[in-house]
Design a protein around this motif. Structure first.
Motif, PDB file in Angstrom:
ATOM      1  N   ALA A   1       0.832  -1.091  -0.208  1.00  0.00           N
ATOM      2  CA  ALA A   1      -0.386   0.299   0.198  1.00  0.00           C
ATOM      3  C   ALA A   1       0.567   1.271  -0.156  1.00  0.00           C
ATOM      4  CB  ALA A   1      -0.834  -0.235   1.035  1.00  0.00           C
ATOM      5  N   THR A   2       1.926   1.225   1.026  1.00  0.00           N
ATOM      6  CA  THR A   2       2.842   2.263   0.226  1.00  0.00           C
ATOM      7  C   THR A   2       3.220   2.650  -1.064  1.00  0.00           C
ATOM      8  OG1 THR A   2       4.057   1.462   2.657  1.00  0.00           O
ATOM      9  CG2 THR A   2       5.357   3.076   1.944  1.00  0.00           C
ATOM     10  N   ASN A   3       3.483   1.479  -1.967  1.00  0.00           N
ATOM     11  CA  ASN A   3       4.541   2.383  -2.233  1.00  0.00           C
ATOM     12  C   ASN A   3       3.855   1.732  -3.750  1.00  0.00           C
ATOM     13  OD1 ASN A   3       4.147  -0.345  -3.646  1.00  0.00           O
ATOM     14  ND2 ASN A   3       7.182  -0.877  -3.168  1.00  0.00           N
ATOM     15  N   LEU A   4       2.868   1.290  -3.677  1.00  0.00           N
ATOM     16  CA  LEU A   4       1.693   1.388  -5.222  1.00  0.00           C
ATOM     17  C   LEU A   4       1.280   2.629  -5.810  1.00  0.00           C
ATOM     18  CD1 LEU A   4       0.200  -1.052  -5.891  1.00  0.00           C
ATOM     19  CD2 LEU A   4      -2.214  -0.341  -4.891  1.00  0.00           C
ATOM     20  N   GLN A   5       1.283   3.268  -5.090  1.00  0.00           N
ATOM     21  CA  GLN A   5       0.886   4.659  -6.074  1.00  0.00           C
ATOM     22  C   GLN A   5       2.636   5.285  -7.222  1.00  0.00           C
ATOM     23  OE1 GLN A   5      -1.566   7.422  -6.277  1.00  0.00           O
ATOM     24  NE2 GLN A   5      -1.006   7.497  -8.215  1.00  0.00           N
ATOM     25  N   GLU A   6       3.281   4.947  -6.811  1.00  0.00           N
ATOM     26  CA  GLU A   6       4.947   5.419  -7.367  1.00  0.00           C
ATOM     27  C   GLU A   6       4.621   4.382  -8.745  1.00  0.00           C
ATOM     28  OE1 GLU A   6       9.499   5.267  -6.234  1.00  0.00           O
ATOM     29  OE2 GLU A   6       8.160   5.460  -4.906  1.00  0.00           O
ATOM     30  N   ILE A   7       4.483   2.923  -7.973  1.00  0.00           N
ATOM     31  CA  ILE A   7       4.393   1.927  -9.559  1.00  0.00           C
ATOM     32  C   ILE A   7       3.844   2.633 -10.116  1.00  0.00           C
ATOM     33  CG2 ILE A   7       4.355  -1.105  -9.753  1.00  0.00           C
ATOM     34  CD1 ILE A   7       4.940  -0.940  -7.100  1.00  0.00           C
ATOM     35  N   ALA A   8       2.169   2.867  -9.932  1.00  0.00           N
ATOM     36  CA  ALA A   8       1.263   3.204 -11.097  1.00  0.00           C
ATOM     37  C   ALA A   8       1.490   3.888 -12.323  1.00  0.00           C
ATOM     38  CB  ALA A   8      -0.142   3.295 -10.480  1.00  0.00           C
ATOM     39  N   GLY A   9       2.576   5.310 -11.177  1.00  0.00           N
ATOM     40  CA  GLY A   9       2.615   6.640 -11.858  1.00  0.00           C
ATOM     41  C   GLY A   9       1.136   6.919 -12.586  1.00  0.00           C
ATOM     42  N   ALA A  10      -0.109   6.549 -12.000  1.00  0.00           N
ATOM     43  CA  ALA A  10      -1.029   7.850 -12.322  1.00  0.00           C
ATOM     44  C   ALA A  10      -1.986   7.626 -10.903  1.00  0.00           C
ATOM     45  CB  ALA A  10      -1.595   7.027 -13.033  1.00  0.00           C
ATOM     46  N   ALA A  11      -3.350   8.205 -10.746  1.00  0.00           N
ATOM     47  CA  ALA A  11      -4.187   8.397 -10.641  1.00  0.00           C
ATOM     48  C   ALA A  11      -4.830   6.351  -9.761  1.00  0.00           C
ATOM     49  CB  ALA A  11      -5.190   9.089  -9.860  1.00  0.00           C
ATOM     50  N   LEU A  12      -4.936   6.311  -8.493  1.00  0.00           N
ATOM     51  CA  LEU A  12      -5.167   4.557  -8.798  1.00  0.00           C
ATOM     52  C   LEU A  12      -6.545   4.809  -8.270  1.00  0.00           C
ATOM     53  CD1 LEU A  12      -2.987   3.909  -5.398  1.00  0.00           C
ATOM     54  CD2 LEU A  12      -2.570   2.991  -8.250  1.00  0.00           C
ATOM     55  N   PRO A  13      -7.803   3.557  -9.573  1.00  0.00           N
ATOM     56  CA  PRO A  13      -9.218   4.154  -9.514  1.00  0.00           C
ATOM     57  C   PRO A  13      -9.327   3.367  -8.242  1.00  0.00           C
ATOM     58  CG  PRO A  13      -7.824   1.852  -9.768  1.00  0.00           C
ATOM     59  CD  PRO A  13      -6.973   2.108  -9.965  1.00  0.00           C
ATOM     60  N   MET A  14      -8.450   3.282  -6.856  1.00  0.00           N
ATOM     61  CA  MET A  14      -9.522   3.620  -5.979  1.00  0.00           C
ATOM     62  C   MET A  14      -8.431   3.572  -4.615  1.00  0.00           C
ATOM     63  SD  MET A  14     -10.392  -0.918  -5.748  1.00  0.00           S
ATOM     64  CE  MET A  14     -11.194  -1.024  -7.306  1.00  0.00           C
ATOM     65  N   SER A  15      -8.560   3.225  -3.553  1.00  0.00           N
ATOM     66  CA  SER A  15      -7.371   3.366  -2.608  1.00  0.00           C
ATOM     67  C   SER A  15      -6.679   1.922  -2.233  1.00  0.00           C
ATOM     68  CB  SER A  15      -8.143   3.567  -0.786  1.00  0.00           C
ATOM     69  OG  SER A  15      -9.024   1.929  -0.487  1.00  0.00           O
ATOM     70  N   ALA A  16      -6.137   2.412  -2.109  1.00  0.00           N
ATOM     71  CA  ALA A  16      -4.362   1.600  -1.984  1.00  0.00           C
ATOM     72  C   ALA A  16      -4.888   0.353  -1.184  1.00  0.00           C
ATOM     73  CB  ALA A  16      -2.925   2.149  -1.524  1.00  0.00           C
ATOM     74  N   GLU A  17      -5.079   0.945  -0.391  1.00  0.00           N
ATOM     75  CA  GLU A  17      -5.892   0.150   0.620  1.00  0.00           C
ATOM     76  C   GLU A  17      -6.995  -1.330   0.127  1.00  0.00           C
ATOM     77  OE1 GLU A  17      -5.940   2.740   1.465  1.00  0.00           O
ATOM     78  OE2 GLU A  17      -4.004   2.914   2.332  1.00  0.00           O
ATOM     79  N   ALA A  18      -8.197  -0.409  -0.671  1.00  0.00           N
ATOM     80  CA  ALA A  18      -8.207  -1.003  -1.039  1.00  0.00           C
ATOM     81  C   ALA A  18      -8.492  -2.041  -2.537  1.00  0.00           C
ATOM     82  CB  ALA A  18      -9.939  -0.335  -1.482  1.00  0.00           C
ATOM     83  N   ILE A  19      -6.983  -1.886  -2.520  1.00  0.00           N
ATOM     84  CA  ILE A  19      -6.085  -2.654  -4.003  1.00  0.00           C
ATOM     85  C   ILE A  19      -5.876  -3.627  -3.687  1.00  0.00           C
ATOM     86  CG2 ILE A  19      -4.700  -2.287  -5.926  1.00  0.00           C
ATOM     87  CD1 ILE A  19      -5.447   0.288  -6.775  1.00  0.00           C
ATOM     88  N   MET A  20      -5.242  -3.787  -2.253  1.00  0.00           N
ATOM     89  CA  MET A  20      -4.377  -4.243  -1.753  1.00  0.00           C
ATOM     90  C   MET A  20      -5.311  -5.781  -1.074  1.00  0.00           C
ATOM     91  SD  MET A  20      -1.350  -4.421  -2.523  1.00  0.00           S
ATOM     92  CE  MET A  20      -0.885  -5.721  -1.756  1.00  0.00           C
ATOM     93  N   GLU A  21      -6.009  -5.213  -0.115  1.00  0.00           N
ATOM     94  CA  GLU A  21      -7.613  -6.409   0.403  1.00  0.00           C
ATOM     95  C   GLU A  21      -7.659  -7.720  -0.942  1.00  0.00           C
ATOM     96  OE1 GLU A  21     -11.852  -6.317   2.326  1.00  0.00           O
ATOM     97  OE2 GLU A  21     -10.473  -4.445   1.978  1.00  0.00           O
ATOM     98  N   SER A  22      -8.305  -6.332  -1.966  1.00  0.00           N
ATOM     99  CA  SER A  22      -8.971  -7.548  -2.624  1.00  0.00           C
ATOM    100  C   SER A  22      -8.227  -7.989  -3.654  1.00  0.00           C
ATOM    101  CB  SER A  22      -8.913  -6.434  -4.049  1.00  0.00           C
ATOM    102  OG  SER A  22      -9.502  -7.289  -5.156  1.00  0.00           O
ATOM    103  N   PHE A  23      -6.378  -8.000  -4.071  1.00  0.00           N
ATOM    104  CA  PHE A  23      -5.521  -8.372  -4.389  1.00  0.00           C
ATOM    105  C   PHE A  23      -5.087 -10.184  -3.301  1.00  0.00           C
ATOM    106  CE2 PHE A  23      -1.022 -10.357  -4.819  1.00  0.00           C
ATOM    107  CZ  PHE A  23      -0.463 -10.076  -6.036  1.00  0.00           C
ATOM    108  N   ASP A  24      -4.765  -9.494  -1.905  1.00  0.00           N
ATOM    109  CA  ASP A  24      -4.713 -10.553  -0.660  1.00  0.00           C
ATOM    110  C   ASP A  24      -6.100 -11.906  -1.799  1.00  0.00           C
ATOM    111  OD1 ASP A  24      -2.622  -9.229  -0.545  1.00  0.00           O
ATOM    112  OD2 ASP A  24      -2.852  -7.878   1.327  1.00  0.00           O
ATOM    113  N   TRP A  25      -7.711 -11.439  -0.984  1.00  0.00           N
ATOM    114  CA  TRP A  25      -8.125 -12.634  -0.613  1.00  0.00           C
ATOM    115  C   TRP A  25      -8.214 -13.601  -2.393  1.00  0.00           C
ATOM    116  CZ3 TRP A  25     -12.696 -13.960  -3.666  1.00  0.00           C
ATOM    117  CH2 TRP A  25     -13.279 -14.283  -2.694  1.00  0.00           C
ATOM    118  N   VAL A  26      -8.188 -12.847  -3.434  1.00  0.00           N
ATOM    119  CA  VAL A  26      -7.708 -13.339  -4.809  1.00  0.00           C
ATOM    120  C   VAL A  26      -6.877 -14.191  -5.071  1.00  0.00           C
ATOM    121  CG1 VAL A  26      -7.897 -13.611  -7.172  1.00  0.00           C
ATOM    122  CG2 VAL A  26      -9.320 -11.985  -6.040  1.00  0.00           C
ATOM    123  N   ALA A  27      -5.843 -13.911  -4.449  1.00  0.00           N
ATOM    124  CA  ALA A  27      -4.530 -14.314  -4.373  1.00  0.00           C
ATOM    125  C   ALA A  27      -4.525 -15.591  -3.247  1.00  0.00           C
ATOM    126  CB  ALA A  27      -3.385 -13.262  -3.388  1.00  0.00           C
TER     127      ALA A  27
END
Length: 520
Positions: free
Chosen positions: A475-501
């Motif tokens: 969640a800390t470096n997600l914005q930096e890697i994307a290099g653009a506005a995220l479609p949702m909060s970094a926390e929500a993205i990571m929660e989704s990724f962790d759940w499907v993974a």
């Protein structure tokens, strides 16, 4: 064809005898009568492949031209992106058919089957007419011997201008809108546009629906279903099977878009489930999710078992979408109650059934070696009658079990489609360890002739991708890697990724590990 004697073998040729251009002699068994035993084949999501081992990439290079602009064709990055999105290999042809077609043709060659039932995603041509030709060529040894019935899937029908479309934004048919499907496989549909129908076939009443068209209570399809089920003569056809493409019950985790598996399943249950229970539907056959799954006899996500005579008290929903397209490693970490103590199997195969007035025996076979991997045996006493008072009481008295609360998987898709390619560019050594030359993944994706991709291989691929991404993204470096506005909060993205993974690395690995499926 009209005026055929029931359950009788007919021989025929096709062509012009005067011009000496006729086919070889073939034969089929006509439709059985209600007192006959009927033998069937059933499958979904088949597709086609080129027998010389080549892949028809040209059309897909054009369709996915954006990838060509970002990554050069043949480069590591291009191959990696296609591997994750499952487009490079499986959009050109469907590798599992290399196993499934020979198995189905061997079944047909026995001369025992009255019909075959293909519930959607037929050729996967999606606008390329020559792929319909390839499909027809591959199917001919089956369809020339076994009358084959179809229902449309999303890859035959979905397009914004398709008639009465359920999914206004979907483009899965490549613009076909069901037209090549209905011209090449004309069915006894209620009209040329409304691609649903019903027939009696031996002791079975088949109701075939189009889940890509509207099925809400104001739709013509819904009204047809009500009329049809109300008029079924159960003294003539004690069994009722409803066939369609999308699933009413599914263990898939996808639940974001309007056409996603879980959302459509919930809509179908809202519209049809109580009706199917009330009218005593015995089974539904469907595809779409590229695995084999079946429920218990179920209503409202609750296993309702069997009555004192041994008759199932609710429908059994069977997903048989494992007949060609790459298998779907999309199980939820916690299965729905409807799937408790029932098999969920990830390998290529098909189903066959033998049915008389008192017994309905459905088997699922592994196409690799044609062994039976699952079997359902249903029973009804001779002279059985539908008791709508009992079915109404079941509907009223079954409160239902909650479904798993799935977090949105949009975050997972965002990481895989947007973040993962950028990570490949930033860590080329790590990327090479996953899909570079010399790796099993690279060899499978670039194999000539093409080979089936097994469930075990898919699981290893998914786990390799997740293991690569997880330590590099947080969640800390997600914005930096994307290099653009995220479609949702970094926390929500990571929660989704962790759940499907967790689904891919947990339950899928366990399921595949329990099977003795051999790499092709």
């Amino acid at each position: 064809m009209a005026d055929l004697e029931p359950n009788t073998r007919y021989y025929y040729v096709v062509g012009d005898e005067a011009a000496n251009t006729t086919s070889t002699v073939s034969s089929f068994i006509s439709a059985p009568g209600p007192d006959d035993t009927v033998k069937l084949l059933a499958f979904a999501d088949v597709g086609q492949y080129n027998e010389d081992g080549t892949k028809g990439f040209g059309y897909w290079y054009d369709t996915y031209g954006l990838f060509d602009e970002v990554y050069a064709i043949g480069t590591l990055q291009y191959t990696a992106l296609q591997a994750v999105l499952v487009t490079l290999s499986q959009q050109a042809d469907q590798d599992g058919t290399i196993l499934v077609y020979p198995a189905l043709i061997e079944e047909a060659s026995t001369g025992e089957y009255h019909s075959a039932w293909h519930n959607g995603d037929v050729s996967y041509a999606r606008g390329m007419a020559w792929q319909w030709d390839t499909f027809g060529h591959l199917m001919e040894p089956l369809s020339s011997r076994v009358p084959t019935m179809y229902s449309p899937g999303n890859h035959e029908y979905d397009w914004p201008t398709a008639h009465d479309s359920q999914f206004a934004e979907a483009i899965d048919s490549g613009g076909e809108c069901g037209v090549p499907y209905k011209m090449r496989a004309p069915m006894p549909t209620v009209s040329s546009d409304d691609l649903f129908y019903s027939i009696d076939h031996g002791p079975i009443h088949f109701l075939q629906l189009n889940t890509e068209a509207r099925f809400d209570e104001d739709s013509e399809q819904y009204k047809f279903v009500v009329r049809d089920l109300f008029t079924v003569d159960r003294s003539k056809t004690p069994w009722v099977v409803v066939g369609f493409h999308r699933m009413m019950y599914t263990d898939a985790f996808d639940g974001v878009s309007e056409a996603s598996a879980q959302r459509v399943a919930a809509e179908m249950r809202d519209v049809f489930e109580a009706m199917f229970v009330y009218f005593g539907v015995d089974m539904t056959w469907q595809g779409h999710n590229h695995v084999y799954q079946r429920t218990c006899p179920v209503f409202n996500n609750t296993c309702v078992g069997y009555d004192k005579e041994g008759v199932a008290r609710g429908p059994i929903h069977v997903t048989m979408g494992h007949a060609g397209f790459m298998l779907s490693p999309s199980y939820q970490p916690v299965e729905a109650a409807a799937f408790a103590d029932t098999p969920e199997l990830a390998f290529f195969g098909y189903c066959r059934a033998e049915v008389n007035r008192t017994h309905f025996n459905l088997q699922m076979l592994d196409a690799l070696n044609q062994t039976v991997r699952d079997e359902i045996r249903l029973y009804k006493p001779l002279g059985w009658e539908l008791d709508v008072n009992a079915t109404q009481a079941l509907i009223s008295d079954t409160p239902g079990a909650p479904f798993t609360d799935n977090p949105t998987n949009a975050g997972f898709k965002y990481i895989i489609s947007t973040i993962f390619p950028k990570l490949l560019l930033s860590d080329i050594v790590g990327a090479l360890s996953i899909i570079g030359q010399g790796t099993p993944i690279y060899a499978k994706l670039n194999a000539h002739p093409s080979r089936p991709i097994s469930a075990e291989f898919m699981t290893q691929t998914a786990q390799s991708v997740i293991d690569f991404v997880t330590p590099l993204v947080n969640a800390t470096n997600l914005q930096e890697i994307a290099g653009a506005a995220l479609p949702m909060s970094a926390e929500a993205i990571m929660e989704s990724f962790d759940w499907v993974a967790s689904a891919w690395k947990g339950r899928i690995a366990e399921l595949v590990g329990a099977q003795d499926y051999a790499e092709a």
